[in-house]
Design an enzyme around this catalytic site. Sequence first.
Site, PDB file in Angstrom:
ATOM      1  CB  CYS A  75     -14.992 -29.304 -62.191  1.00 27.85           C
ATOM      2  SG  CYS A  75     -15.585 -29.233 -60.476  1.00 27.85           S
ATOM      3  CG  HIS A  85     -14.246 -29.672 -56.671  1.00 28.33           C
ATOM      4  ND1 HIS A  85     -15.293 -30.490 -57.018  1.00 28.33           N
ATOM      5  CD2 HIS A  85     -14.354 -29.470 -55.339  1.00 28.33           C
ATOM      6  CE1 HIS A  85     -16.002 -30.787 -55.947  1.00 28.33           C
ATOM      7  NE2 HIS A  85     -15.450 -30.174 -54.914  1.00 28.33           N
ATOM      8  CB  CYS A 129     -14.051 -32.633 -61.540  1.00 22.58           C
ATOM      9  SG  CYS A 129     -13.477 -32.330 -59.852  1.00 22.58           S
ATOM     10  CB  CYS A 161     -17.406 -33.703 -57.960  1.00 27.45           C
ATOM     11  SG  CYS A 161     -17.136 -32.401 -59.192  1.00 27.45           S
ATOM     12  CG  ASP A 182      -1.521  -7.792 -56.443  1.00 27.37           C
ATOM     13  OD1 ASP A 182      -1.896  -6.870 -57.181  1.00 27.37           O
ATOM     14  OD2 ASP A 182      -2.308  -8.563 -55.863  1.00 27.37           O
ATOM     15  CE1 TYR A 211      -1.714  -5.550 -53.729  1.00 22.62           C
ATOM     16  CE2 TYR A 211       0.191  -5.637 -52.273  1.00 22.62           C
ATOM     17  CZ  TYR A 211      -0.748  -6.278 -53.058  1.00 22.62           C
ATOM     18  OH  TYR A 211      -0.720  -7.650 -53.169  1.00 22.62           O
TER      19      TYR A 211
END
Length: 610
Positions: A64, A68, A81, A84, A114, A336
């Site tokens: 949002c 959030h 949301c 909120c 990754d 990495y």
Amino acid sequence: MREYGRLRVYEVNLGSYTLLITASGGHIYELITDLSGGGVDHLYGVARGKGGRFIPVYGTIKRCANGHQIVVEGGKDVKECPICGAPIETDTETVIEALRDVALEVDEVLVGTDPDTEGEKIAFDIVNVVLPVNKNVRRVEFHEVTKRAIINAVENPRSLDLNLVKAQLVRRVEDRWIGFSLSSRLQTDFWKGFCREILSSDVKESRYRRYAELCMTYRNSYRNLSAGRVQTPVLGWIIDTYRKHEASKTLFIKLVLGELSLEIPIPPERRKGIKRDIVKLRVRVKDLVRSEEEVNPLPPYTTDSVLYDISSKLKLPTQRAMQILQELFELGFITYHRTDSTRVSDTGKAVAREYMQEILGSDADKYFRPRSWGEGGAHECIRPTRPIDAERLRSLIEEGIIEPVRRISRTHFAVYDLIFRRFMASQSTPAKVRRVRGVLLLEAVLDSGEEVDLGEQGFEVVEEMMFDGFNRFYRVIYVRRPPEEGLYEVGKELFQLKEWYTQPLHTYASIVREMKEKEIGRPSTYAKIVDTLFKRKYVALSRSRSGIVPLLLGEKVYQYLTSRYGGLVSEERTRVLERKMRSVEEGKVDYYSLVTELLEELTDFKLLGR
């Protein structure tokens, strides 16, 4: 560069083929927070299917306007949301659609997330969203963002490692079940009891007033409380260390004797009456012994050791340190950074050899000693990808020869410099030093003329660097001239009395190191765990004492959790669970059996129902 919705796609020609390169921006799916619709039997977003099988239900990730994160069932219909009321601004559904559009245009899709369990789960999700439009999808793995590494990965694709995916699913389900169930108890049951205690207290300290204001605002529940299997033991370490720290206050004499600087604790039985009355010290130096020694270099960095040094040397919080490391990795400057391995590949050794030959010329052979350090495997230490030190890297960027895609700050260069020098030292010969060890006998002379024996103190110092070896690159040895044997009188200008603590507080660095040593947490979560304790206001940084101290709320949360759920959040239980999850990664333990075992445990604590 082309744009597909939110995705930027870069076209790179490698001669025999052309790559269209884009980034998913991390996870495209997350475990949903609720499965309230449709009458599905579930536990915090994990559905229970036929035969008692567990089915983690994932949805796209929305954010949002206030930041959030929302992951709910039937997410397409969510416009505001639920936390909120702010409008939804982003949804990974648009990323998924763009990835499919790109996949339609190519012959083959290579997924290069990754090289860890979390990355494997992201790859699993991407593979499954593009399979309907392109059947030729493979996983590629690389540990450094360099042309050599990427070409090697492209030419050697592999299949998804489903054991790693299952291990990540277990971790996510386990984090969700323990985190949500314990956090909900903290936010309601604990909070009400905590507020009753605070509001009935007559204590007028500012810390109580602050909590009283919170309790008046949030009477029945408080959302900014959380618990977790790793977070709770770490909070306990901070509390325990703080108590030991408070009990360790000691009177020291800080003494300068020639080039030697010492902090000498005064024995408790000798402290009375001398705190302010010492006019001079008599110091006898005796039993000097000299020896020639070799000092070996430290291994190259792993996640915990690099975070330790970044925190202690550069004073960066762990979360910021991980951000800098991530950016250096993405820019192709380091390998990495989420790794427990000290292994150095042949490529890494070649980087060290080339650098030393360039800067040392004919002396390179005196300094270069290649070491593999860790055992074989896919993962490697954290090291530079090229034989370019920080000063040279800065020059190449300023001259436009290297053009990074993001701005490089002084902090980036400082972190890179640490990694570069530590790695070069790890591939260097030992240093040869002459070390001196001796004994100091101390006596205080008071203004009354009384002489007080303060006992003896051993010391050692390097008096000569015979060959600097690795210390040329990563300085940890300092040369100091020791005092000769004899009696010295030290006036007030060369010593001072100081009260301090023999037990240091925990720091960002020491917490990360302890997590590694005690096998709690993973390289990818070290920083996040510490950061969460600060965000929840369980702990704070004391600059005057150079460490982390627990706050009243943190102490009460820990007391509540350990008194009711001690067996669930204990250090040993967390360590055993980590080992079991590693066994899932290796295919030795069944994913479902571990989830079932966890459910039974939470049921015994009356946190979840069967």
